[in-house]
Design a protein around this motif. Structure first.
Motif, mmCIF file in Angstrom:
data_model
loop_
_atom_site.group_PDB
_atom_site.id
_atom_site.type_symbol
_atom_site.label_atom_id
_atom_site.label_comp_id
_atom_site.label_asym_id
_atom_site.label_seq_id
_atom_site.Cartn_x
_atom_site.Cartn_y
_atom_site.Cartn_z
ATOM 1 N N SER A 69 4.953 13.509 -6.486
ATOM 2 C CA SER A 69 4.047 13.662 -7.624
ATOM 3 C C SER A 69 4.746 13.360 -8.955
ATOM 4 O O SER A 69 4.103 13.262 -9.991
ATOM 5 C CB SER A 69 3.477 15.078 -7.663
ATOM 6 N N GLN A 116 -4.950 7.041 -11.081
ATOM 7 C CA GLN A 116 -5.749 6.673 -9.925
ATOM 8 C C GLN A 116 -7.041 6.090 -10.482
ATOM 9 O O GLN A 116 -7.703 6.716 -11.318
ATOM 10 C CB GLN A 116 -6.037 7.872 -9.031
ATOM 11 N N PHE A 124 -4.007 2.697 -7.323
ATOM 12 C CA PHE A 124 -3.280 2.991 -8.556
ATOM 13 C C PHE A 124 -3.496 1.898 -9.587
ATOM 14 O O PHE A 124 -3.822 0.761 -9.260
ATOM 15 C CB PHE A 124 -1.781 3.220 -8.319
ATOM 16 N N GLN A 137 2.504 4.954 -1.750
ATOM 17 C CA GLN A 137 2.291 6.158 -2.548
ATOM 18 C C GLN A 137 3.452 6.367 -3.524
ATOM 19 O O GLN A 137 3.280 6.936 -4.593
ATOM 20 C CB GLN A 137 2.149 7.377 -1.632
ATOM 21 N N ASP A 138 4.635 5.927 -3.145
ATOM 22 C CA ASP A 138 5.829 6.012 -3.991
ATOM 23 C C ASP A 138 6.292 4.604 -4.297
ATOM 24 O O ASP A 138 6.389 3.768 -3.379
ATOM 25 C CB ASP A 138 6.940 6.781 -3.276
ATOM 26 N N GLN A 179 0.856 -1.193 0.000
ATOM 27 C CA GLN A 179 0.000 0.000 0.000
ATOM 28 C C GLN A 179 0.889 1.238 0.000
ATOM 29 O O GLN A 179 1.077 1.904 1.008
ATOM 30 C CB GLN A 179 -0.926 -0.021 1.207
ATOM 31 N N SER A 203 -2.367 12.885 -6.665
ATOM 32 C CA SER A 203 -3.427 12.247 -5.898
ATOM 33 C C SER A 203 -2.838 11.384 -4.788
ATOM 34 O O SER A 203 -1.680 10.998 -4.820
ATOM 35 C CB SER A 203 -4.318 11.410 -6.808
ATOM 36 N N THR A 204 -3.675 11.083 -3.824
ATOM 37 C CA THR A 204 -3.323 10.147 -2.759
ATOM 38 C C THR A 204 -4.117 8.875 -3.014
ATOM 39 O O THR A 204 -5.352 8.898 -3.043
ATOM 40 C CB THR A 204 -3.674 10.731 -1.377
ATOM 41 N N PHE A 205 -3.406 7.777 -3.225
ATOM 42 C CA PHE A 205 -4.070 6.505 -3.503
ATOM 43 C C PHE A 205 -4.677 5.936 -2.219
ATOM 44 O O PHE A 205 -4.143 6.130 -1.127
ATOM 45 C CB PHE A 205 -3.076 5.500 -4.090
ATOM 46 N N LYS A 226 6.983 6.291 -9.432
ATOM 47 C CA LYS A 226 6.277 7.437 -8.862
ATOM 48 C C LYS A 226 6.983 7.801 -7.567
ATOM 49 O O LYS A 226 7.133 6.963 -6.677
ATOM 50 C CB LYS A 226 4.812 7.130 -8.596
#
Length: 172
Positions: free
Chosen positions: A124, A94, A80, A47-48, A45, A142-144, A121
């Motif tokens: 951003s 997203q 994502f 974001q990057d 989980q 965006s925030t997944f 990623k």
């Protein structure tokens, strides 16, 4: 089978074995329900991230059953998705967000050969690498969210979204 030793092996769903580049084992996805369900482990989980695979389209006109984009790896709504559109455009987005939350490189898959695809990623910033060539792309701000399973070859919240299954072969 997750060969990293992290215990993230997936569950096969209506897929066939195939041979990838260099005679590596791969999977052939040829049905709306094809794919590998990975689950929703906290370690994935992110974001990057960096996502990478070998991909080969079965048909140059169609990447999924309903003429939409085909997911190479994706969560469901809000997560994502890394995928391919019928026109050959690859994309990080997203899931179910508006088009402003999509990032595309200046590259299209226009043949039925194996290609190594990767996307990074970081914050951003989104950068693609296709067959060893780097492509900058527009950022995603965006925030997944991770309320569904992660899947390879389809959306993680299928069978509700079978139109997003990738028709082709994946390896590594």
């Amino acid at each position: 089978i997750d060969e990293s030793g992290n215990g993230h092996s997936g569950q096969r769903k209506e897929i066939k074995s195939t041979t990838g580049p260099g005679q590596r084992a791969g999977i052939k996805l040829d049905d709306v329900n094809s794919g590998v369900i990975v689950g929703n482990p906290a370690k994935l989980q992110l974001q990057d991230f960096i996502l990478a695979c070998w991909a080969k389209r079965t048909d140059l006109q169609q990447v999924n059953v309903n003429e939409m984009g085909g997911c190479l790896i994706a969560y469901g709504a809000g997560g994502f998705a890394f995928g391919d559109f019928p026109n050959g455009q690859i994309c990080l987005s997203q899931v179910d967000a508006n088009t402003s939350q999509r990032s595309y490189p200046e590259f299209r898959l226009t043949d039925d050969r194996w290609h190594h695809l990767a996307v990074t990623k970081n914050g951003s910033e989104v950068v693609y690498c296709v067959d060893g060539i780097v492509y900058q792309a527009r950022p995603i701000n965006s925030t997944f969210v991770f309320n569904t399973q992660l899947a390879i070859g389809r959306r993680g919240d299928q069978p509700n979204h079978g139109s997003d299954s990738f028709l082709g072969s994946l390896a590594d």
